[in-house]
Every structure is written in structure tokens, then in C-alpha cells.
Design a protein around this motif. Structure first.
Motif, PDB file in Angstrom:
ATOM      1  N   GLU A  24       0.853  -1.191   0.000  1.00  0.00           N
ATOM      2  CA  GLU A  24       0.000   0.000   0.000  1.00  0.00           C
ATOM      3  C   GLU A  24       0.886   1.238   0.000  1.00  0.00           C
ATOM      4  OE1 GLU A  24      -2.505  -0.066   3.500  1.00  0.00           O
ATOM      5  OE2 GLU A  24      -0.935  -1.010   4.676  1.00  0.00           O
ATOM      6  N   GLY A  25       0.832   1.980  -1.105  1.00  0.00           N
ATOM      7  CA  GLY A  25       1.697   3.138  -1.245  1.00  0.00           C
ATOM      8  C   GLY A  25       1.127   4.424  -0.697  1.00  0.00           C
ATOM      9  N   GLU A  26      -0.185   4.487  -0.501  1.00  0.00           N
ATOM     10  CA  GLU A  26      -0.776   5.725   0.009  1.00  0.00           C
ATOM     11  C   GLU A  26      -0.281   6.004   1.426  1.00  0.00           C
ATOM     12  OE1 GLU A  26      -2.400   7.824  -1.628  1.00  0.00           O
ATOM     13  OE2 GLU A  26      -3.327   6.784  -3.321  1.00  0.00           O
ATOM     14  N   PRO A  27       0.189   7.208   1.702  1.00  0.00           N
ATOM     15  CA  PRO A  27       0.783   7.476   3.025  1.00  0.00           C
ATOM     16  C   PRO A  27      -0.206   7.408   4.170  1.00  0.00           C
ATOM     17  CG  PRO A  27       0.541   9.507   1.773  1.00  0.00           C
ATOM     18  CD  PRO A  27       0.238   8.389   0.826  1.00  0.00           C
ATOM     19  N   GLY A  28      -1.497   7.545   3.904  1.00  0.00           N
ATOM     20  CA  GLY A  28      -2.471   7.535   4.990  1.00  0.00           C
ATOM     21  C   GLY A  28      -3.108   6.201   5.266  1.00  0.00           C
ATOM     22  N   SER A  29      -2.603   5.126   4.650  1.00  0.00           N
ATOM     23  CA  SER A  29      -3.238   3.814   4.775  1.00  0.00           C
ATOM     24  C   SER A  29      -2.384   2.859   5.588  1.00  0.00           C
ATOM     25  CB  SER A  29      -3.492   3.223   3.384  1.00  0.00           C
ATOM     26  OG  SER A  29      -4.160   1.983   3.473  1.00  0.00           O
ATOM     27  N   PHE A  55      -5.459  10.207  -3.582  1.00  0.00           N
ATOM     28  CA  PHE A  55      -6.099  10.158  -4.891  1.00  0.00           C
ATOM     29  C   PHE A  55      -7.459  10.840  -4.923  1.00  0.00           C
ATOM     30  CE2 PHE A  55      -8.009   8.279  -8.678  1.00  0.00           C
ATOM     31  CZ  PHE A  55      -6.950   8.344  -9.569  1.00  0.00           C
ATOM     32  N   GLY A  56      -8.166  10.893  -3.804  1.00  0.00           N
ATOM     33  CA  GLY A  56      -9.502  11.483  -3.803  1.00  0.00           C
ATOM     34  C   GLY A  56      -9.530  12.983  -3.653  1.00  0.00           C
ATOM     35  N   GLY A  57      -8.372  13.606  -3.398  1.00  0.00           N
ATOM     36  CA  GLY A  57      -8.314  15.053  -3.283  1.00  0.00           C
ATOM     37  C   GLY A  57      -8.961  15.577  -2.021  1.00  0.00           C
ATOM     38  N   LEU A  58      -9.094  16.890  -1.962  1.00  0.00           N
ATOM     39  CA  LEU A  58      -9.651  17.579  -0.801  1.00  0.00           C
ATOM     40  C   LEU A  58     -11.144  17.816  -0.958  1.00  0.00           C
ATOM     41  CD1 LEU A  58      -6.792  20.188  -0.519  1.00  0.00           C
ATOM     42  CD2 LEU A  58      -7.388  18.603   1.317  1.00  0.00           C
ATOM     43  N   VAL A  59     -11.863  17.685   0.143  1.00  0.00           N
ATOM     44  CA  VAL A  59     -13.275  18.061   0.176  1.00  0.00           C
ATOM     45  C   VAL A  59     -13.495  19.006   1.350  1.00  0.00           C
ATOM     46  CG1 VAL A  59     -14.045  15.912  -0.894  1.00  0.00           C
ATOM     47  CG2 VAL A  59     -13.937  16.072   1.602  1.00  0.00           C
ATOM     48  N   ASP A  60     -14.518  19.862   1.242  1.00  0.00           N
ATOM     49  CA  ASP A  60     -14.781  20.827   2.304  1.00  0.00           C
ATOM     50  C   ASP A  60     -15.738  20.251   3.345  1.00  0.00           C
ATOM     51  OD1 ASP A  60     -17.306  20.932   1.151  1.00  0.00           O
ATOM     52  OD2 ASP A  60     -17.006  22.900   0.229  1.00  0.00           O
ATOM     53  N   ALA A  61     -16.093  21.066   4.332  1.00  0.00           N
ATOM     54  CA  ALA A  61     -16.921  20.601   5.438  1.00  0.00           C
ATOM     55  C   ALA A  61     -18.299  20.151   4.962  1.00  0.00           C
ATOM     56  CB  ALA A  61     -17.049  21.694   6.490  1.00  0.00           C
ATOM     57  N   ASP A  62     -18.863  20.819   3.954  1.00  0.00           N
ATOM     58  CA  ASP A  62     -20.184  20.426   3.460  1.00  0.00           C
ATOM     59  C   ASP A  62     -20.169  19.006   2.894  1.00  0.00           C
ATOM     60  OD1 ASP A  62     -21.234  22.866   4.165  1.00  0.00           O
ATOM     61  OD2 ASP A  62     -21.078  23.731   2.150  1.00  0.00           O
ATOM     62  N   ALA A  63     -19.049  18.624   2.295  1.00  0.00           N
ATOM     63  CA  ALA A  63     -18.950  17.294   1.693  1.00  0.00           C
ATOM     64  C   ALA A  63     -18.912  16.192   2.740  1.00  0.00           C
ATOM     65  CB  ALA A  63     -17.702  17.212   0.813  1.00  0.00           C
ATOM     66  N   LEU A  64     -18.695  16.530   3.998  1.00  0.00           N
ATOM     67  CA  LEU A  64     -18.678  15.511   5.047  1.00  0.00           C
ATOM     68  C   LEU A  64     -20.068  14.934   5.300  1.00  0.00           C
ATOM     69  CD1 LEU A  64     -16.171  17.020   7.648  1.00  0.00           C
ATOM     70  CD2 LEU A  64     -15.734  15.438   5.761  1.00  0.00           C
ATOM     71  N   ASP A  65     -21.086  15.531   4.717  1.00  0.00           N
ATOM     72  CA  ASP A  65     -22.427  14.945   4.797  1.00  0.00           C
ATOM     73  C   ASP A  65     -22.614  13.830   3.772  1.00  0.00           C
ATOM     74  OD1 ASP A  65     -23.402  16.563   6.893  1.00  0.00           O
ATOM     75  OD2 ASP A  65     -23.764  18.211   5.484  1.00  0.00           O
ATOM     76  N   LEU A  66     -21.640  13.643   2.886  1.00  0.00           N
ATOM     77  CA  LEU A  66     -21.722  12.555   1.920  1.00  0.00           C
ATOM     78  C   LEU A  66     -21.622  11.206   2.622  1.00  0.00           C
ATOM     79  CD1 LEU A  66     -19.332  13.954  -0.839  1.00  0.00           C
ATOM     80  CD2 LEU A  66     -21.788  13.515  -1.127  1.00  0.00           C
ATOM     81  N   PRO A  67     -22.273  10.172   2.073  1.00  0.00           N
ATOM     82  CA  PRO A  67     -22.133   8.835   2.645  1.00  0.00           C
ATOM     83  C   PRO A  67     -20.836   8.185   2.191  1.00  0.00           C
ATOM     84  CG  PRO A  67     -23.587   8.748   0.757  1.00  0.00           C
ATOM     85  CD  PRO A  67     -23.243  10.198   0.952  1.00  0.00           C
ATOM     86  N   LEU A  68     -20.327   7.321   3.048  1.00  0.00           N
ATOM     87  CA  LEU A  68     -19.168   6.514   2.680  1.00  0.00           C
ATOM     88  C   LEU A  68     -19.652   5.440   1.712  1.00  0.00           C
ATOM     89  CD1 LEU A  68     -16.094   6.190   3.662  1.00  0.00           C
ATOM     90  CD2 LEU A  68     -16.956   4.169   4.832  1.00  0.00           C
ATOM     91  N   ASP A  87      -2.050  11.819 -11.986  1.00  0.00           N
ATOM     92  CA  ASP A  87      -3.478  12.092 -11.811  1.00  0.00           C
ATOM     93  C   ASP A  87      -3.762  12.583 -10.396  1.00  0.00           C
ATOM     94  OD1 ASP A  87      -3.651  11.119 -14.353  1.00  0.00           O
ATOM     95  OD2 ASP A  87      -5.000   9.474 -13.884  1.00  0.00           O
ATOM     96  N   ALA A  88      -3.093  11.980  -9.413  1.00  0.00           N
ATOM     97  CA  ALA A  88      -3.299  12.393  -8.029  1.00  0.00           C
ATOM     98  C   ALA A  88      -2.842  13.833  -7.821  1.00  0.00           C
ATOM     99  CB  ALA A  88      -2.562  11.454  -7.083  1.00  0.00           C
ATOM    100  N   ALA A  89      -1.705  14.201  -8.395  1.00  0.00           N
ATOM    101  CA  ALA A  89      -1.217  15.579  -8.266  1.00  0.00           C
ATOM    102  C   ALA A  89      -2.186  16.564  -8.904  1.00  0.00           C
ATOM    103  CB  ALA A  89       0.171  15.695  -8.894  1.00  0.00           C
ATOM    104  N   ALA A  90      -2.681  16.211 -10.106  1.00  0.00           N
ATOM    105  CA  ALA A  90      -3.664  17.076 -10.761  1.00  0.00           C
ATOM    106  C   ALA A  90      -4.933  17.176  -9.938  1.00  0.00           C
ATOM    107  CB  ALA A  90      -3.968  16.534 -12.158  1.00  0.00           C
ATOM    108  N   GLY A  91      -5.336  16.057  -9.335  1.00  0.00           N
ATOM    109  CA  GLY A  91      -6.541  16.057  -8.509  1.00  0.00           C
ATOM    110  C   GLY A  91      -6.400  16.904  -7.263  1.00  0.00           C
ATOM    111  N   ILE A  92      -5.227  16.893  -6.657  1.00  0.00           N
ATOM    112  CA  ILE A  92      -4.992  17.736  -5.482  1.00  0.00           C
ATOM    113  C   ILE A  92      -5.161  19.206  -5.857  1.00  0.00           C
ATOM    114  CG2 ILE A  92      -3.232  18.536  -3.857  1.00  0.00           C
ATOM    115  CD1 ILE A  92      -4.351  15.836  -3.118  1.00  0.00           C
ATOM    116  N   ALA A  93      -4.553  19.611  -6.979  1.00  0.00           N
ATOM    117  CA  ALA A  93      -4.663  21.009  -7.410  1.00  0.00           C
ATOM    118  C   ALA A  93      -6.113  21.386  -7.697  1.00  0.00           C
ATOM    119  CB  ALA A  93      -3.795  21.226  -8.651  1.00  0.00           C
ATOM    120  N   GLY A  94      -6.793  20.539  -8.461  1.00  0.00           N
ATOM    121  CA  GLY A  94      -8.166  20.850  -8.828  1.00  0.00           C
ATOM    122  C   GLY A  94      -9.108  20.867  -7.645  1.00  0.00           C
TER     123      GLY A  94
END
Length: 448
Positions: free
Chosen positions: A85-90, A262-275, A367-374
Motif C-alpha cells: 500500500e503506497g498511500e501514506p495515509g493507509s 487520490f480522492g483530493g480535498l473536500v470541504d466541510a459540506d462534503a462531510l455529509d456525503l455517505p461513505l 493524476d493524483a497531483a492534478a486532482g490535489i490542485a483541482g
């Protein structure tokens, strides 16, 4: 030393199992229904298709479709349990190989039966996990030859073509596609490269087909960020991200970094999304490997974005010129925002890279780098504007940005387990005789 928190005993049909903090022996695994022969390959494949089980390595591809694709190629396939697992948060895959290797090996054997494979490989970079798997192989020899191949731990080493390349004796670096491993993989044979959690869920489905839907619709998540130690837990699909944050010590989170990087950043409103993979994808983010880094109140998302880009820049395989230059450019621009040195065109540059860099590298790192920026521009546009207008005191306190450390959760280490001093090169010979049977393990520990 920090500790990854683990939940208490879980019910049957869960990957965490009834004793998440103990190493499971072959006898204990058999007593829980493991290694049984009641569910045949055809029936198992039908259950996996009906439950809709998706891979847990990041892409979320339907497991049954992947198994059929390898089976239908014919020949003599190879099955690979991918525990790198290469993702640093896993932290889930390394925990799984240390604590429940029999569950993974059972799933590997069942995947081999479905595909007609005559050879298995467990691929990993964690030395203690390698020792655990070798002990498990000695406790319960599988029905096909299985070897353990170790590699260096990098962001790209777990990408499926890098896995194949390393097993075949080369470097763990991605290759151009096509062909994909299911078409031509290890030794030129059709190859199933499957995440170890996916294989664990295949084994659970074989043992408890009555629970197939619950098994398919729950997942391991590694939660980090905020004032508390990271936690590895198992949750059903549908739980709100905000409930996860509140339950595990991050109330009032300002957002999250999703799916590892890979999933990028989401704001506080997005925390209402379901897993829920589909819901998250529709919202422009991703569950990925199940790593979620919550943004604590007072933590600037721009610093988190800069940390993520710094990690990706350092981890580039340096095979694709566009990746080397693209990740470096994104990282430099985001660091400039944190340092108060960004130019007036920085936001436009980030937007251009977010739109133009995707799909241009040999793997998903660019793709992950582009996703972070976007995702930073999409979720926190006001913060980008304010950072262009004046230096941010929160970012200044957090400098220098160092994503190689701040986003890395504690690596699970089993107390008292032996660690191998060097890597084992791929070899057609059987794995060396393992150490004696494992003893019960205390809570997983690691270093940040």
C-alpha cells in the motif's frame, strides 16, 4: 511511538474479526470456518457477482469481472495478493497481513480455483508482514505453490504493472498499458493482481455466503488527522463522513483529504456525503484505499494540499517527463501559496494543470497531483484567493511543508515480531522455512 487504535471484537463476517489485536493461527482460523470447502469456485463467483464486491486497492473494480477476465484468457494464470500500500495515509493492508494472513491466503487459494491459476504470489514491502505470511504458509500449506516477494516501499510499487515487473525480477516501476496484467502478466501469463483486503472478503464470502452483501458493503478505513491517534476500523457503506469524524475524535472537521491522496480535498459540506463509492465519485472525490485524513479546525487546507503534492513529487518514479515536471510544478505552486511567495498567475496555472495533466503518466501518480490542485481550487477557492493576497499565518506556523511525514500514519508493527534485514528477490523456489507459529500480538504500534 504512536499507536493505531483498533476497535474491540467484531462479529463474524468482518475482516477485523473477533480479535483485531491478536495474530490469528491456522487452528483459530479453521475454527471460525476458514479453509472450508463448502463453497465451490463457480458458486463463489456467482456470490461475488451478486454481491457486487469491488476491489479495495483503490480503483474499486468489480471483483467478479476481474476474476472472469483472467479465467477466460485460458492458459496457466498467476494470482497475486497485493499487499503493497503506497498511500501514506493507509495502514490496513499491512495490519491484515500481520494479524490475519490465513484470511488472505484462503482468499488467494479461492481466487486461484476460480481462475484456474497454478501459481500464487504474495507481494509486499513490510518485513514483519512477510514473516507473518511465511509462518502462515508453514502452518497451513496452500493447494498451489505460493511464494513471498518483497519490494521497496514506494508510492508506485503497488501499481499492478509495477507488481508484475518486480515479480519478474525487474524494478517495481509501472509499464505502459496495454497489455494489462490480466492479458499478459507474470512470466507472460494472465495474472490476477488483487488487493489483500479484496482477497480477504472473497474468503469471507466463501465461508459465509449468507452474509455476502454485508461483506461486500463494508470496508476497512484508516482515519487520521486532528488531535487523536489514527484509527483502523471497519464500517458499513452508507455511514456519513461527518459521523466517522465525530465518532473517532475529529468533531468539527473542516473537510478531509480522501482516498489517501487520490480522492483530493473536500470541504466541510462534503462531510455529509455517505461513505459509498458511487456517491463519492459522483461528488468528484473517491474512497480509494479507504484512507481519510480529516482537516482539524485551525488546520489550513492549503498546507495539506502542499504536503500531498510534496509527497507525490518525491515519490515520482521519474520515468515520464510530464510526471516529473508536472508534479514538481504543482508542488512548487502550492508551496508558494503556503509561503506567501505565489505569483498572481498561480491559481490559473493550478487550474490548467488540474485539467491538462490527467491521464498523461504511466500510472496514477500524476493524476493524483492534478486532482490535489483541482480539488483545492474547487473546495477552497476563497482560501486560494486569500493566500494570493497575503501570507497565511497558519501556513507559516506549519512550514516547511513536508508531506512525506505529516500525511504518513503510523506503520503497523507487531510487538516482538522479527523483521527481515534485507529484501528477498523473486525466485521460482519455494519460500524459505518460516519461523515458529505466531504468538498472540498486543496492539499494533508504529512510528509516525
Amino acid at each position: 511511538m504512536t499507536t493505531i487504535r483498533l476497535p474491540p471484537a467484531q462479529p463474524p463476517g468482518t475482516v477485523l474479526g473477533t480479535a483485531p489485536d491478536l495474530a490469528e493461527s491456522a487452528d483459530a482460523y479453521r475454527a471460525s470456518g476458514g479453509y472450508g470447502a463448502a463453497t465451490g469456485p463457480g458458486e463463489l463467483l456467482a456470490h461475488l457477482a451478486a454481491s457486487g464486491l469491488r476491489g479495495r486497492g483503490g480503483a474499486g473494480f468489480p471483483a467478479a469481472v476481474k476474476l472472469r477476465s483472467v479465467r477466460d484468457r485460458g492458459g496457466s494464470p498467476v494470482v497475486v495478493a497485493n499487499g503493497e500500500e503506497g498511500e501514506p495515509g493507509s495502514a490496513k493492508d499491512r495490519w491484515l497481513l500481520r494479524a490475519r494472513p490465513h484470511l488472505v491466503l484462503d482468499g488467494l487459494a479461492r481466487a486461484a480455483a476460480v481462475t484456474g491459476a497454478a501459481r500464487g504470489v504474495v507481494y509486499l514491502s513490510d518485513p514483519a508482514a512477510g514473516e507473518s505470511v511465511r509462518r502462515a504458509l508453514a502452518e497451513h500449506p496452500p493447494p498451489l505453490p505460493v511464494e513471498v516477494v518483497e519490494t521497496d516501499h514506494t508510492y508506485v510499487a503497488g501499481e499492478e504493472t509495477a507488481v508484475v515487473r518486480r515479480i519478474d525480477g525487474g524494478p517495481a516501476l509501472p509499464t505502459a498499458k496495454p497489455p494489462r496484467p490480466f492479458e499478459r502478466g507474470v512470466g507472460g501469463a494472465p495474472t490476477l493482481v488483487s488487493n489483500v483486503e479484496t482477497l480477504a472478503r472473497i474468503a469471507l464470502t466463501a465461508a459465509r455466503p449468507d452474509l455476502r452483501d454485508d461483506i461486500a458493503r463494508s470496508t476497512l478505513v484508516t482515519l487520521s488527522g486532528g488531535p487523536v491517534a489514527p484509527v483502523l476500523t471497519e464500517v458499513p457503506y452508507g455511514m456519513a463522513l461527518r459521523a466517522l469524524a465525530d465518532r473517532h475524535g475529529n468533531p468539527g472537521a473542516a473537510g478531509a483529504l480522501m482516498g489517501g491522496l487520490f480522492g483530493g480535498l473536500v470541504d466541510a459540506d462534503a462531510l455529509d456525503l455517505p461513505l459509498e463509492p458511487e456517491a463519492l465519485t459522483a461528488a468528484g472525490t473517491a474512497l480509494g484505499c479507504g484512507a481519510i485524513h480529516f482537516l482539524a479546525p485551525g488546520r489550513c487546507p492549503v498546507t495539506t494540499a502542499a504536503d500531498a503534492a510534496a509527497h507525490l513529487t518525491a515519490e515520482s518514479a521519474r520515468q515520464c517527463g510530464v510526471c516529473v515536471s508536472g508534479t514538481a510544478a504543482v508542488g512548487k505552486a502550492l508551496y508558494g501559496l503556503t509561503a506567501g511567495t505565489a505569483g498572481p498567475d498561480t491559481a490559473d496555472d493550478l487550474d490548467r494543470w488540474a485539467r491538462g495533466l490527467r491521464g498523461r503518466g504511466a500510472c496514477g501518480l500524476l493524476d493524483a497531483a492534478a486532482g490535489i490542485a483541482g480539488s483545492l481550487l474547487r473546495s477552497f477557492p476563497h482560501l486560494v484567493r486569500s493566500h494570493l493576497a497575503a501570507p497565511c499565518p497558519v501556513c507559516a506556523d506549519a512550514a516547511p511543508a513536508d508531506g512525506r511525514h505529516r500525511l504518513t500514519v503510523a506503520v503497523p508493527e507487531v510487538a516482538g515480531a522479527p523483521a527481515r534485514a534485507r529484501l528477498h528477490r523473486p525466485s521460482p523456489s519455494p519460500s524459505p522455512p518460516p519461523s515458529p507459529a505466531p504468538r498472540p500480538l498486543p496492539a499494533l504500534k508504529g512510528t509516525p
